[in-house]
Design an enzyme around this catalytic site. Structure first.
Site, PDB file in Angstrom:
ATOM      1  N   LYS A  81      40.272  38.040  60.763  1.00 38.25           N
ATOM      2  CA  LYS A  81      40.214  38.535  59.388  1.00 38.25           C
ATOM      3  C   LYS A  81      40.515  37.382  58.427  1.00 38.25           C
ATOM      4  CE  LYS A  81      42.170  42.328  56.552  1.00 38.25           C
ATOM      5  NZ  LYS A  81      43.128  43.450  56.544  1.00 38.25           N
ATOM      6  N   SER A 156      41.332  47.864  55.013  1.00 36.11           N
ATOM      7  CA  SER A 156      40.715  46.645  54.554  1.00 36.11           C
ATOM      8  C   SER A 156      40.138  45.775  55.669  1.00 36.11           C
ATOM      9  CB  SER A 156      41.748  45.823  53.790  1.00 36.11           C
ATOM     10  OG  SER A 156      42.782  45.394  54.648  1.00 36.11           O
ATOM     11  N   SER A 180      45.279  49.513  57.383  1.00 38.30           N
ATOM     12  CA  SER A 180      44.107  48.635  57.299  1.00 38.30           C
ATOM     13  C   SER A 180      43.528  48.200  58.643  1.00 38.30           C
ATOM     14  CB  SER A 180      44.436  47.392  56.473  1.00 38.30           C
ATOM     15  OG  SER A 180      44.351  47.689  55.103  1.00 38.30           O
TER      16      SER A 180
END
Lengths: 485, 501
Positions: A81, A156, A180
């Site tokens: 990420k 996210s 997330s």
């Protein structure tokens, strides 16, 4: 080779690499081909340096040849990420604010992955600074749910989940502040684990809300998730809130069929879609049939979780994001004036609307005259929620709920309604507030859209969560699932 | 020193920011020090790069605790850090890590000595209470160059101990005495170097005035960022006069933050209360509450040196030193310890040793260092005893030779100079130079009688016998001449008086 490499689990790839029937270079080349075919459609990655990946793969193959392989992740690509620092790779948090930044240092988890021989494979799209539940807040690109390209992948860590569901990579790292990791895992039909607060070092994780943030593993099976978790968890002197597994032993798994499972009262009523409720109830019945003790538990303050979270998280975020001012790195406004004017202009230009909304909210709740009514009160509510969860978990091993009340929604559907969007995390937020480990396990479909259930355990009970997940996974067909693209 | 007329009382509280003597910065492993190129002493943590986290420097924590123990403070079992949020380019994270609610040091007091009536007379002593001291990080430095601004983060993250006094100070002289005493205690314990030229000690000065006898405190102003003791003294004098003038003119004092222009010797308004920052303090989530173990406190307590004024009292009362010599010695811990080693080697004459150390040794050390040290220094610039050619036992040997009458006091000065040059023992120099005094009574009696018999001195003898005491000195010259100056002057005096009686 019978199976396409991109469909295989990390564990199976590891066995083939160890057996010498596969090289890391061949694997990475196959995944790069897959990337070229699929990423444009899915939008999971924001950056992939083929040359660097192949160089890492060659180095891994050379180590293995020299008998210096570093363990089960040797030669396996792990995608990361874009809020986790990897030296020499972009670190932008999918924000215009950090668009030019290349990290000059490795996060602790990047060091751990290198030490395990893994390939640090590309940067994954996310909601800007991890603020969002749909990855629509990325300033870089949209990410689409591989199971339905008109829908969001969750967020996210949307890129991390979508990359797995699209067969772009066998393992990925996400970060979880209020859900997330788990919410996009549920929407994309993969496994996502948020570890106990402090199990994995946050050094090198760009802070959103420091007291809630944790890095966690994401994979297409429980086995792969555990493989990655074991590589990441270790104490780190650079994060004072990280103790790792070394000085407190992880709770042993025990016999999964003897787990006591608590069902929080009322959780299946609140706006939960019928297909979601049906899939989760089926999972509960599965565990009952396996011999697990199922009981109802009370969490009376559960309704406080979402408002508490949005006070605590935004307060910390308003301070954490203060450093992005164009002075030292990142976006600097061309409209120069005094240094302070330049800082203001850079922030006004660099941040997207959701990030600004949360900075403003966080600034407000910490302001003199309001802090007691909001921030200090939220801390009290947080302590109460944590106490209730710990009390409930004294009587059962895990709490089982849906991960998300509804399946993935359409791109743009909730973009204009942040409050509706905040409810996506209603089941996942308490684990962050209480510092508890939690996992999302795929458990069915609502139409063509994946649904997951959510397990929360006592601190450092990751092994129990994984054991419960493994029991379910073994009896159902959701492991290793990928969307047809 | 205070300018306040007798019907006004000034009330002063100080916030003293001291850079601690540590190898690394307070929340990062980057080293720090003076005189480096801009942005040489930075790392990802100091620069606040995304993803970096603070880690509390144990050395900074221990130096802070040591300070607390030096001033007799309470060391709470727990301390914690808060974020003070404000935007400024010299602040890499746009928040400063500080301790708002749970400081590392609570309470304590600093003994101060006010100037006496003269240099040789001890002044009044007073105790100034410490409210608390908290450990925080320094910020960088912003400077303006041409069309742009430049920022240097070398100072960012340097450990700062902010020492906050109670409003116990009542004059500029007391403020000055407090800072001198504080600096001596900090440097003697190795907590900080307090080099004001390098910005290692900076003060915020809170001043208010009230009618003498009034209980209620007046409205105070805070003058920030004073970087020398003289600036603090001048600010107090200026601000006291200004506030009295305002009040006597029937105006009121505005609670405001002020700056000080040392060149113009005047203060100015920085911002008033309405413009005060809202720092949005909250507990730093990256640093867990720090537990201070009692074992650590006990271990550090052993490092606390003898208090400056306890030592001074001991020198005067137990060792019989004159106040002046004692006050010089106690201001420099290394010098005092050097002195005590010498006394241990020759315990019968501490004053004789003290005089040589406080006068001759300090003078020669300063001269050989080429400079008297920096000026606006709270204590005399600590001289480097590390390079002192004379060892304490050697100095004791010199004093013993004088005390035993082997050499005269005048000769001792000559021997001292030679010792400082060569590092040799006093006895060896005395022998090599043939300086050993002639104290052979029989031999000297003979010489004295020969001189008295010389008609050239008959006039002086007559005058002495007529009652002119000084006339006896005229006889000493010829005796010294005959003994090449080695005759023991005390013995000669006794013999002359005996034979002329």
């Amino acid at each position: 080779m019978a199976d396409a490499l991109h469909t295989l689990s990390a564990a199976e790839l590891g066995r083939r690499l160890a057996a010498g029937t596969l090289t890391s270079r061949a694997l990475c080349e196959a995944l790069i081909v897959r990337y070229q075919a699929v990423n444009e459609k899915v939008g999971a990655f924001t950056h992939l340096d083929h040359v660097d990946v192949l160089a890492q793969a060659d180095a891994s193959d050379a180590r293995r040849k020299a008998g210096q392989g570093r363990g089960p992740l040797e030669g396996i690509p792990v995608a990361i990420k874009d809020n986790i620092a990897v030296k020499g790779q972009p670190l932008t948090c999918s924000s215009k604010m950090l668009a030019p930044l290349v990290s000059p240092y490795d996060s602790h988890v990047a060091e751990r992955l290198r030490a395990a021989g893994a390939i640090l494979y590309g940067r994954l799209n996310m909601d800007e600074f991890a603020m969002g539940s749909s990855t629509e807040n990325s300033a870089v690109r949209k990410t689409f749910n591989p199971w339905d390209l008109a829908r969001i992948p969750g967020g996210s860590s949307g890129g991390s989940a979508a990359a797995l569901a699209a067969g772009l990579v066998p393992l990925s790292l996400g970060s979880d502040t209020g859900g997330s990791i788990r919410q996009p895992a549920s929407h994309c039909g993969v496994v996502g684990l948020k570890p106990s607060y402090g199990l994995i070092s946050r050094f090198g994780l760009v802070a959103f809300a420091s007291s809630l943030d944790q890095i966690g593993p994401m994979a297409r099976s429980i086995e792969d998730c555990e493989l990655l978790l074991n590589a990441l968890a270790s104490a780190d002197a650079r994060d004072m809130t990280c103790f790792g597994p070394s000085d407190r032993t992880l709770t042993p798994a025990g016999e999964a069929k003897q787990l006591r499972i608590g069902i929080p009262k009322g959780f299946l009523g609140k706006g939960v879609a019928p297909e979601v409720a049906a899939a989760v109830n089926a999972a509960v019945e599965f565990y009952r049939a396996q011999g697990c003790a199922i009981s109802e538990v009370e969490l009376p303050s559960a309704d406080l979780a979402v408002p508490t979270y949005y006070v605590v998280a935004t307060a910390e975020a308003s301070s954490n994001l203060g450093r992005y001012d164009g002075v030292r790195y990142g976006h600097r406004s061309a409209s120069a004036g005094t240094p302070v004017e330049m800082m203001t202009a850079s922030r006004s230009e660099g941040f997207g609307p959701e990030v600004k909304r949360r900075i403003l909210l966080g600034t407000f709740v910490l302001s003199a005259g309001y802090a007691d009514a909001y921030y200090v009160r939220a801390l009290r509510a947080r302590a109460k929620i944590r106490a209730e969860y710990l009390a409930a978990l004294a009587g059962v091993d895990v709490l089982l709920t849906p991960t998300v009340p509804t399946p993935a929604f359409k791109v743009g559907e909730k973009a204009s309604d942040p409050l509706q969007l905040y409810l996506e995390d209603i089941f996942t937020i308490p684990a962050n507030l209480a510092g508890l480990p939690a996992i999302s396990v795929p458990c069915g479909k609502s139409g063509h859209l994946p649904v997951g259930f959510h397990l929360v355990g006592a601190p450092l009970s990751e092994a129990k969560l994984l054991a419960a997940g493994r029991l379910f996974e073994a009896a159902h067909g959701f492991a290793h699932q990928q969307a047809a693209l | 020193m205070s300018t306040s007329p007798s019907d006004w009382e000034v009330v002063i509280g100080l916030e003293v920011h001291v850079q601690l003597h540590t190898r690394a910065k307070v929340f990062a492993s980057s080293p720090w020090g003076f005189g480096k190129e801009p942005n040489e002493q930075v790392d990802p943590v100091v620069l606040g790069l995304p993803g970096t986290l603070p880690v509390v420097n144990r050395e900074a924590v221990e130096k802070s605790i040591l300070f607390g123990l030096v001033v007799g403070a309470e060391i709470p079992e727990r301390c914690a850090w808060d974020r003070k949020n404000y935007f400024y380019p010299d602040n890499p994270k746009n928040y400063q890590l500080t301790q708002k609610d749970f400081p590392i040091v609570v309470g304590g007091q600093v003994e101060i000595e006010l100037p006496g009536a003269s240099r040789n007379v001890m002044g009044e002593h007073k105790f100034i209470r410490i409210h608390h001291a908290h450990l925080e990080e320094d910020v960088g430095k912003l400077s303006h160059a041409g069309s742009g601004s430049l920022v240097d983060y070398n100072r960012a993250g340097v450990p700062l101990l902010e020492i906050v006094t109670e409003p116990d100070l009542r004059s500029s002289a007391e403020a000055e005495a407090f800072l001198r005493s504080l600096v001596a205690m900090l440097t003697q314990a190795g907590v900080a170097d307090c080099d004001m030229e390098k910005g290692q000690l900076r003060c915020d000065c809170n001043v208010s005035v009230r009618r003498r006898g009034a209980e209620k405190l007046g409205t105070r102003t805070e003058t920030k960022n004073l970087n020398s003791i003289s600036s603090v003294r001048d600010t107090v004098i200026y601000e006291t006069a200004r506030q009295i003038r305002e009040l006597e003119a029937g105006r009121s004092i505005t609670q405001e933050t002020r700056g000080w222009n040392a060149e113009l010797a005047r203060g100015y308004v920085l911002r008033d209360k309405e413009d005060a920052h809202d720092y949005r303090y909250f507990p730093d989530p990256d640093i867990p509450t720090l537990k201070i173990s009692r074992q650590t406190v006990t271990r550090l307590a052993k490092q606390v040196p003898e208090n400056l004024y306890d030592r001074q009292r001991r020198y005067v009362e137990k060792l019989g030193l004159p106040y002046t010599a004692a006050s010089v010695l106690v201001n420099d811990r290394a010098l005092a310890e050097w002195f005590e080693l010498a006394v241990a080697a020759h315990p019968t004459n501490p004053s004789g040793i003290a005089n040589l150390v406080a006068n001759d040794l300090l003078r020669d050390l300063a001269a050989s260092a080429g400079a008297a040290g920096s000026f606006d220094q709270a204590a005399p610039a600590p001289v480097s005893l590390a390079s002192c050619p004379i060892k304490p036992a050697q100095l004791a040997g010199l004093v013993k030779l004088t005390d035993d009458g082997v050499i005269s006091k005048q000769q001792a000065k000559e021997v001292f100079a030679e010792m400082f040059k060569s590092g040799q023992d006093a006895a060896a120099i005395v022998d090599a130079k043939g300086l050993r005094q002639n104290s052979d009574t029989g031999e000297l009696e003979k010489i004295v009688q020969e001189v008295i018999a010389d008609p050239a001195v008959a006039k002086s003898i007559a005058e002495y016998r007529a009652g002119n005491e000084k006339a006896i000195n005229a006889l000493k010259g010829p005796i010294m001449k005959r003994t090449q100056g080695k005759a023991n002057p005390v013995l000669i005096d006794q013999l002359l008086r005996k034979f002329l009686a």
